[in-house]
Design a protein around this motif. Sequence first.
Motif, PDB file in Angstrom:
ATOM      1  N   THR A   1       6.822   6.759  -1.891  1.00 30.56           N
ATOM      2  CA  THR A   1       6.113   6.171  -0.709  1.00 30.56           C
ATOM      3  C   THR A   1       4.671   5.975  -0.973  1.00 30.56           C
ATOM      4  OG1 THR A   1       7.838   7.655   0.441  1.00 30.56           O
ATOM      5  CG2 THR A   1       5.757   6.801   1.707  1.00 30.56           C
ATOM      6  N   HIS A   2       4.249   4.929  -0.385  1.00 27.16           N
ATOM      7  CA  HIS A   2       2.996   4.498  -0.513  1.00 27.16           C
ATOM      8  C   HIS A   2       2.238   5.117   0.774  1.00 27.16           C
ATOM      9  CE1 HIS A   2      -0.584   2.107   0.024  1.00 27.16           C
ATOM     10  NE2 HIS A   2      -0.798   1.982  -1.248  1.00 27.16           N
ATOM     11  N   HIS A   3       1.078   5.583   0.440  1.00 24.31           N
ATOM     12  CA  HIS A   3       0.222   6.265   1.390  1.00 24.31           C
ATOM     13  C   HIS A   3      -1.052   5.501   1.541  1.00 24.31           C
ATOM     14  CE1 HIS A   3       2.635   9.867   1.754  1.00 24.31           C
ATOM     15  NE2 HIS A   3       2.925   9.599   0.653  1.00 24.31           N
ATOM     16  N   PHE A   4      -1.539   5.139   2.777  1.00 23.25           N
ATOM     17  CA  PHE A   4      -2.701   4.305   3.089  1.00 23.25           C
ATOM     18  C   PHE A   4      -3.201   5.228   4.155  1.00 23.25           C
ATOM     19  CE2 PHE A   4      -5.046   1.132   5.704  1.00 23.25           C
ATOM     20  CZ  PHE A   4      -5.781   0.678   4.639  1.00 23.25           C
ATOM     21  N   GLN A   5      -4.803   5.410   4.079  1.00 29.58           N
ATOM     22  CA  GLN A   5      -5.531   6.137   5.027  1.00 29.58           C
ATOM     23  C   GLN A   5      -6.514   5.178   5.636  1.00 29.58           C
ATOM     24  OE1 GLN A   5      -3.708   9.677   4.289  1.00 29.58           O
ATOM     25  NE2 GLN A   5      -5.409   9.477   5.527  1.00 29.58           N
ATOM     26  N   THR A   6      -6.616   5.422   6.925  1.00 23.91           N
ATOM     27  CA  THR A   6      -7.337   4.709   7.771  1.00 23.91           C
ATOM     28  C   THR A   6      -8.099   5.477   8.963  1.00 23.91           C
ATOM     29  OG1 THR A   6      -7.918   2.716   9.166  1.00 23.91           O
ATOM     30  CG2 THR A   6      -5.818   3.605   9.324  1.00 23.91           C
TER      31      THR A   6
ATOM     32  N   ALA B   1      -1.774  -1.546   5.104  1.00 20.73           N
ATOM     33  CA  ALA B   1      -0.739  -0.799   4.215  1.00 20.73           C
ATOM     34  C   ALA B   1       0.055  -1.379   3.091  1.00 20.73           C
ATOM     35  CB  ALA B   1      -0.232   0.367   5.027  1.00 20.73           C
ATOM     36  N   ARG B   2       0.708  -2.551   3.732  1.00 16.32           N
ATOM     37  CA  ARG B   2       1.504  -3.405   2.910  1.00 16.32           C
ATOM     38  C   ARG B   2       0.681  -4.250   1.881  1.00 16.32           C
ATOM     39  NH1 ARG B   2       3.613  -4.823   7.807  1.00 16.32           N
ATOM     40  NH2 ARG B   2       2.762  -7.035   7.731  1.00 16.32           N
ATOM     41  N   SER B   3      -0.392  -4.736   2.209  1.00 15.88           N
ATOM     42  CA  SER B   3      -1.158  -5.407   1.180  1.00 15.88           C
ATOM     43  C   SER B   3      -1.674  -4.434   0.004  1.00 15.88           C
ATOM     44  CB  SER B   3      -2.473  -5.973   1.799  1.00 15.88           C
ATOM     45  OG  SER B   3      -2.062  -6.874   2.638  1.00 15.88           O
ATOM     46  N   GLU B   4      -1.902  -3.381   0.449  1.00 16.06           N
ATOM     47  CA  GLU B   4      -2.473  -2.273  -0.673  1.00 16.06           C
ATOM     48  C   GLU B   4      -1.268  -1.821  -1.445  1.00 16.06           C
ATOM     49  OE1 GLU B   4      -5.508  -1.221  -1.762  1.00 16.06           O
ATOM     50  OE2 GLU B   4      -6.074  -2.784  -0.209  1.00 16.06           O
ATOM     51  N   MET B   5      -0.046  -1.501  -0.998  1.00 17.24           N
ATOM     52  CA  MET B   5       1.146  -1.146  -1.451  1.00 17.24           C
ATOM     53  C   MET B   5       1.497  -2.329  -2.842  1.00 17.24           C
ATOM     54  SD  MET B   5       5.099  -0.941  -0.644  1.00 17.24           S
ATOM     55  CE  MET B   5       5.131  -2.896  -0.778  1.00 17.24           C
ATOM     56  N   VAL B   6       1.342  -3.512  -2.375  1.00 15.74           N
ATOM     57  CA  VAL B   6       1.742  -4.745  -3.160  1.00 15.74           C
ATOM     58  C   VAL B   6       0.615  -4.830  -4.273  1.00 15.74           C
ATOM     59  CG1 VAL B   6       1.641  -7.295  -3.408  1.00 15.74           C
ATOM     60  CG2 VAL B   6       2.929  -6.090  -1.512  1.00 15.74           C
ATOM     61  N   ARG B   7      -0.734  -4.557  -3.928  1.00 13.30           N
ATOM     62  CA  ARG B   7      -1.783  -4.549  -4.923  1.00 13.30           C
ATOM     63  C   ARG B   7      -1.379  -3.523  -5.995  1.00 13.30           C
ATOM     64  NH1 ARG B   7      -6.079  -1.896  -5.945  1.00 13.30           N
ATOM     65  NH2 ARG B   7      -5.916  -0.601  -4.119  1.00 13.30           N
ATOM     66  N   GLU B   8      -1.269  -2.264  -5.443  1.00  9.67           N
ATOM     67  CA  GLU B   8      -0.932  -0.945  -6.320  1.00  9.67           C
ATOM     68  C   GLU B   8       0.054  -1.063  -7.015  1.00  9.67           C
ATOM     69  OE1 GLU B   8      -1.616   2.735  -4.105  1.00  9.67           O
ATOM     70  OE2 GLU B   8      -3.495   1.858  -3.149  1.00  9.67           O
ATOM     71  N   ALA B   9       1.059  -1.979  -6.964  1.00  8.49           N
ATOM     72  CA  ALA B   9       2.360  -2.203  -7.458  1.00  8.49           C
ATOM     73  C   ALA B   9       1.783  -3.190  -8.838  1.00  8.49           C
ATOM     74  CB  ALA B   9       3.429  -2.764  -6.698  1.00  8.49           C
ATOM     75  N   GLY B  10       0.773  -3.739  -8.875  1.00 16.34           N
ATOM     76  CA  GLY B  10       0.296  -4.568  -9.920  1.00 16.34           C
ATOM     77  C   GLY B  10       0.604  -5.973  -9.494  1.00 16.34           C
ATOM     78  N   ILE B  11       0.688  -6.617  -8.141  1.00 15.45           N
ATOM     79  CA  ILE B  11       0.871  -7.792  -7.818  1.00 15.45           C
ATOM     80  C   ILE B  11      -0.339  -8.482  -7.057  1.00 15.45           C
ATOM     81  CG2 ILE B  11       2.122  -9.415  -6.558  1.00 15.45           C
ATOM     82  CD1 ILE B  11       4.304  -7.031  -6.349  1.00 15.45           C
ATOM     83  N   SER B  12      -0.986  -9.445  -7.810  1.00 17.95           N
ATOM     84  CA  SER B  12      -2.005 -10.056  -7.294  1.00 17.95           C
ATOM     85  C   SER B  12      -1.542 -11.427  -6.250  1.00 17.95           C
ATOM     86  CB  SER B  12      -3.130 -10.635  -8.033  1.00 17.95           C
ATOM     87  OG  SER B  12      -3.836 -11.607  -7.603  1.00 17.95           O
ATOM     88  N   GLN B  13      -1.711 -11.117  -4.996  1.00 16.31           N
ATOM     89  CA  GLN B  13      -0.975 -12.006  -4.127  1.00 16.31           C
ATOM     90  C   GLN B  13      -2.022 -13.369  -4.301  1.00 16.31           C
ATOM     91  OE1 GLN B  13       0.613 -10.940  -0.166  1.00 16.31           O
ATOM     92  NE2 GLN B  13      -0.574  -9.035  -0.493  1.00 16.31           N
TER      93      GLN B  13
END
Length: 133
Positions: free
Chosen positions: A2-7, A32-44
Amino acid sequence: MTHHFQTRVYYEDTDLAGIVYHANYLKFIERARSEMVREAGISQTALKAGQGIVFAVRRMEMDFIAPARFEDDLRVETLLVGVKGASFDLDQTVWRGADRLYAAKVQVVCLTDSGRAVRIPADIRQKLVTFQQ
């Protein structure tokens, strides 16, 4: 995983009653979705520049359970529940401590520049599945 994003809830996120305006939950889960994708190593940005493809929300089901308020610390949990040919499905939940405030089921589709659905490239698919249940 699970990806966690704080705000945090800022004044601009609230309505006259001091609770989060419903549309702002979309901002929280998008970040949170954008950060999950970035942390997966994907540059949109690189994905669009190099392969001409982007991710877009196709479908969303939302449940507003309890209100968040000004200055609340929130945690958005994002879980990849499945990957199909051209799309992937996520469960996203907004929490204030142990209190579940909002839940969404989100389908994201991979699109060409012309807006046509296209199969998610194998290398991108492999990176995404690191967040699959």
